[in-house]
Design a protein around this motif. Structure first.
Motif, PDB file in Angstrom:
ATOM      1  N   LEU A   1       0.807  -1.231   0.000  1.00 46.51           N
ATOM      2  CA  LEU A   1       0.000   0.000   0.000  1.00 46.51           C
ATOM      3  C   LEU A   1       0.837   1.277   0.000  1.00 46.51           C
ATOM      4  N   SER A   2       2.074   1.190  -0.453  1.00 42.16           N
ATOM      5  CA  SER A   2       2.935   2.364  -0.620  1.00 42.16           C
ATOM      6  C   SER A   2       3.254   2.531  -2.098  1.00 42.16           C
ATOM      7  N   VAL A   3       3.803   3.697  -2.467  1.00 40.34           N
ATOM      8  CA  VAL A   3       4.201   3.919  -3.852  1.00 40.34           C
ATOM      9  C   VAL A   3       5.230   2.865  -4.247  1.00 40.34           C
ATOM     10  N   TRP A   4       5.099   2.370  -5.475  1.00 41.47           N
ATOM     11  CA  TRP A   4       5.995   1.311  -5.944  1.00 41.47           C
ATOM     12  C   TRP A   4       7.456   1.611  -5.648  1.00 41.47           C
ATOM     13  N   HIS A   5       8.201   0.565  -5.399  1.00 45.71           N
ATOM     14  CA  HIS A   5       9.660   0.672  -5.319  1.00 45.71           C
ATOM     15  C   HIS A   5      10.239  -0.396  -6.223  1.00 45.71           C
ATOM     16  N   ASP A   6      11.004   0.012  -7.252  1.00 46.28           N
ATOM     17  CA  ASP A   6      11.545  -0.916  -8.244  1.00 46.28           C
ATOM     18  C   ASP A   6      10.394  -1.726  -8.835  1.00 46.28           C
ATOM     19  N   VAL A   7       9.464  -1.033  -9.473  1.00 44.52           N
ATOM     20  CA  VAL A   7       8.182  -1.604  -9.888  1.00 44.52           C
ATOM     21  C   VAL A   7       8.328  -2.731 -10.904  1.00 44.52           C
ATOM     22  N   VAL A   8       7.512  -3.783 -10.712  1.00 46.35           N
ATOM     23  CA  VAL A   8       7.415  -4.888 -11.669  1.00 46.35           C
ATOM     24  C   VAL A   8       5.967  -4.991 -12.128  1.00 46.35           C
ATOM     25  N   THR A   9       5.787  -5.481 -13.346  1.00 46.36           N
ATOM     26  CA  THR A   9       4.453  -5.644 -13.918  1.00 46.36           C
ATOM     27  C   THR A   9       4.214  -7.113 -14.222  1.00 46.36           C
ATOM     28  N   VAL A  10       3.005  -7.603 -13.890  1.00 45.53           N
ATOM     29  CA  VAL A  10       2.648  -8.988 -14.183  1.00 45.53           C
ATOM     30  C   VAL A  10       1.700  -9.015 -15.380  1.00 45.53           C
ATOM     31  N   ALA A  11       1.722 -10.098 -16.114  1.00 45.38           N
ATOM     32  CA  ALA A  11       0.857 -10.257 -17.284  1.00 45.38           C
ATOM     33  C   ALA A  11       0.133 -11.600 -17.178  1.00 45.38           C
ATOM     34  N   PRO A  12      -1.095 -11.655 -17.726  1.00 45.41           N
ATOM     35  CA  PRO A  12      -1.701 -10.701 -18.658  1.00 45.41           C
ATOM     36  C   PRO A  12      -2.518  -9.573 -18.032  1.00 45.41           C
ATOM     37  N   CYS A  13      -2.671  -9.543 -16.719  1.00 42.72           N
ATOM     38  CA  CYS A  13      -3.564  -8.544 -16.111  1.00 42.72           C
ATOM     39  C   CYS A  13      -2.921  -7.157 -16.023  1.00 42.72           C
TER      40      CYS A  13
ATOM     41  N   GLN B   1       9.679  12.554  -6.080  1.00 40.40           N
ATOM     42  CA  GLN B   1      10.362  13.849  -6.103  1.00 40.40           C
ATOM     43  C   GLN B   1       9.379  14.993  -5.888  1.00 40.40           C
ATOM     44  N   ALA B   2       8.153  14.822  -6.408  1.00 42.87           N
ATOM     45  CA  ALA B   2       7.136  15.859  -6.274  1.00 42.87           C
ATOM     46  C   ALA B   2       6.538  15.893  -4.873  1.00 42.87           C
ATOM     47  N   ASP B   3       6.482  14.741  -4.213  1.00 45.10           N
ATOM     48  CA  ASP B   3       5.886  14.677  -2.875  1.00 45.10           C
ATOM     49  C   ASP B   3       6.761  13.799  -1.989  1.00 45.10           C
ATOM     50  N   SER B   4       7.639  14.423  -1.242  1.00 45.57           N
ATOM     51  CA  SER B   4       8.605  13.687  -0.418  1.00 45.57           C
ATOM     52  C   SER B   4       7.942  12.937   0.732  1.00 45.57           C
ATOM     53  N   THR B   5       6.708  13.304   1.081  1.00 42.00           N
ATOM     54  CA  THR B   5       6.017  12.612   2.181  1.00 42.00           C
ATOM     55  C   THR B   5       5.680  11.173   1.816  1.00 42.00           C
ATOM     56  N   LEU B   6       5.704  10.868   0.527  1.00 45.45           N
ATOM     57  CA  LEU B   6       5.385   9.508   0.084  1.00 45.45           C
ATOM     58  C   LEU B   6       6.594   8.584   0.114  1.00 45.45           C
ATOM     59  N   ARG B   7       7.767   9.144   0.423  1.00 43.33           N
ATOM     60  CA  ARG B   7       8.982   8.331   0.443  1.00 43.33           C
ATOM     61  C   ARG B   7       8.995   7.378   1.634  1.00 43.33           C
TER      62      ARG B   7
ATOM     63  N   ASP C   1      13.175   0.670   5.285  1.00 43.72           N
ATOM     64  CA  ASP C   1      12.176  -0.058   4.494  1.00 43.72           C
ATOM     65  C   ASP C   1      12.722  -0.386   3.106  1.00 43.72           C
ATOM     66  N   ILE C   2      13.445   0.562   2.511  1.00 41.70           N
ATOM     67  CA  ILE C   2      13.999   0.349   1.171  1.00 41.70           C
ATOM     68  C   ILE C   2      15.048  -0.763   1.188  1.00 41.70           C
ATOM     69  N   VAL C   3      15.901  -0.751   2.204  1.00 43.21           N
ATOM     70  CA  VAL C   3      16.910  -1.806   2.327  1.00 43.21           C
ATOM     71  C   VAL C   3      16.241  -3.171   2.460  1.00 43.21           C
ATOM     72  N   LEU C   4      15.172  -3.245   3.247  1.00 39.04           N
ATOM     73  CA  LEU C   4      14.455  -4.505   3.439  1.00 39.04           C
ATOM     74  C   LEU C   4      13.812  -4.970   2.137  1.00 39.04           C
ATOM     75  N   LEU C   5      13.172  -4.044   1.410  1.00 37.94           N
ATOM     76  CA  LEU C   5      12.545  -4.392   0.137  1.00 37.94           C
ATOM     77  C   LEU C   5      13.579  -4.898  -0.864  1.00 37.94           C
ATOM     78  N   ASP C   6      14.690  -4.189  -0.934  1.00 40.26           N
ATOM     79  CA  ASP C   6      15.738  -4.590  -1.877  1.00 40.26           C
ATOM     80  C   ASP C   6      16.307  -5.964  -1.536  1.00 40.26           C
ATOM     81  N   SER C   7      16.351  -6.293  -0.262  1.00 40.18           N
ATOM     82  CA  SER C   7      16.879  -7.605   0.141  1.00 40.18           C
ATOM     83  C   SER C   7      15.954  -8.738  -0.293  1.00 40.18           C
ATOM     84  N   HIS C   8      14.654  -8.432  -0.422  1.00 39.77           N
ATOM     85  CA  HIS C   8      13.681  -9.445  -0.859  1.00 39.77           C
ATOM     86  C   HIS C   8      13.589  -9.541  -2.374  1.00 39.77           C
ATOM     87  N   ALA C   9      13.953  -8.455  -3.090  1.00 41.82           N
ATOM     88  CA  ALA C   9      13.767  -8.396  -4.544  1.00 41.82           C
ATOM     89  C   ALA C   9      14.595  -9.460  -5.257  1.00 41.82           C
ATOM     90  N   SER C  10      13.937 -10.314  -6.019  1.00 43.66           N
ATOM     91  CA  SER C  10      14.639 -11.387  -6.735  1.00 43.66           C
ATOM     92  C   SER C  10      14.390 -11.338  -8.235  1.00 43.66           C
TER      93      SER C  10
END
Length: 347
Positions: free
Chosen positions: A26-38, A88-94, A99-108
């Protein structure tokens, strides 16, 4: 309205940040991935954890948002740029750095993943079934080294031959080039003794292998920013020193590994992790050679340089000069294997 004014007009698009949020965290994407076909989008780390859980349960991979069966997932570089603009436009969403380090550690998800269709294969068979052409890879229906694909196996597509292989984090050899994160199948299938067929192509093992196992006899095209005049000078220096190109590269790989030179200019992903045992593809190896030969030249005593090279003045912009690419005279008359003394580059 004059054409010049029309060209200067910028298109502004209003985008609601709510439409750029991962439905898992429920946060703004970080290193966004897209799934298909949806075509739903998620954080790389979030969806990677979802994939891991589905695989552990041997269940079908369903989209976390709409529950459609996922057939493909890959990083979305276009949406990644939008993600950065929004933050960049809204720093409150960062997110917090933790959290970023944790997300990156899970990213495969490094390169595109192809999800199996769910069709099961018989483990015991004397010959290939009639519908073998529908099998994503040789391990879909055959067991090699104690592993066989099942209905929840995720597959990688080789960037060279287009063939498929199961995505395995515990494989005996890497399946991705650390320099560009792209997937290549040759090293993986070679380690299992699998050869290619018309149905299941397998690329050469030479495509992806450790730096220490590579050899080169000619200066690659990428070296010295493709400036053939600088390449010729480097070849003359090697002859003057009585050394082979491979000998010099081996020496500078050792220097790099001993941190005698910095890696900040190394144009590869995960540059700090690169070492002599790292598996890289041919293209990334050429980039490494270019990096090492730059350092070889800038540290070379001047008496090894040919007379015509000693008479040249350094280009203000050094190796970053753009003029050397389209102005033959400038490329020949100025030394471009040097540190820039001015910011920015020629146009």
């Amino acid at each position: 309205m004059p054409a010049e004014e029309i060209c200067k007009k910028q298109l502004q698009i209003v985008l609601d940040p709510e439409h750029t949020k991962c439905s898992i965290c429920l946060s703004v994407w970080h290193d966004v991935v897209t799934v298909a076909p949806c075509l739903h989008n998620f954080c790389n780390g979030c969806f990677s954890e979802w994939l891991k859980q589905c695989q552990e349960k041997h269940s079908s991979i369903l989209c976390p948002q709409c529950r459609a069966v996922v057939q493909f997932v890959g990083r979305n570089h276009f949406l990644h740029n939008i993600e950065e603009d929004i933050l960049q436009a809204d720093s409150t969403l960062r997110r917090s750095s933790e959290d970023i380090v944790l997300l990156d550690s899970h990213a495969s998800i490094k390169s595109p993943l192809v999800i199996s269709s769910g069709r099961k294969f018989s483990r015991k068979r004397a010959r290939a079934p009639p519908d073998e052409e529908n099998a994503p890879c040789p391990q879909c229906g055959n067991e090699y080294a104690g592993f066989q694909c099942n209905q929840s196996t995720i597959h990688l597509q080789c960037q060279t031959c287009g063939g498929m292989m199961p995505s395995r984090s515990n494989a005996s050899v890497p399946q991705h080039c650390l320099g560009c994160d792209r997937a290549f199948c040759g090293a993986y299938w070679h380690s299992l003794g699998v050869t290619g067929t018309d149905i299941h192509p397998v690329c050469s093992r030479e495509i992806l292998k450790p730096i220490t196992e590579r050899s080169v006899s000619r200066i690659p095209f990428l070296v010295h920013e493709k400036n053939r005049h600088e390449q010729d000078i480097t070849e003359k220096c090697l002859r003057q020193m009585g050394r082979s190109l491979q000998d010099v590269l081996s020496e500078w790989v050792t220097k790099m590994n001993n941190r005698e030179i910095g890696k900040t200019r190394l144009p590869l992903n995960h540059s700090e992790m690169i070492n002599p045992q790292t598996y890289v593809c041919n293209e990334c190896y050429d980039k490494l050679v270019s990096f090492l030969l730059y350092w070889f030249r800038v540290t070379l005593p001047k008496h090894y340089l040919p007379p015509e090279a000693l008479q040249r003045q350094d280009c203000w912009y050094g190796s970053a000069c753009r003029t050397q690419h389209h102005n033959e005279e400038h490329a020949r008359k100025r030394n471009h294997v040097c540190r820039p003394t001015r910011g920015g580059a020629h146009m």
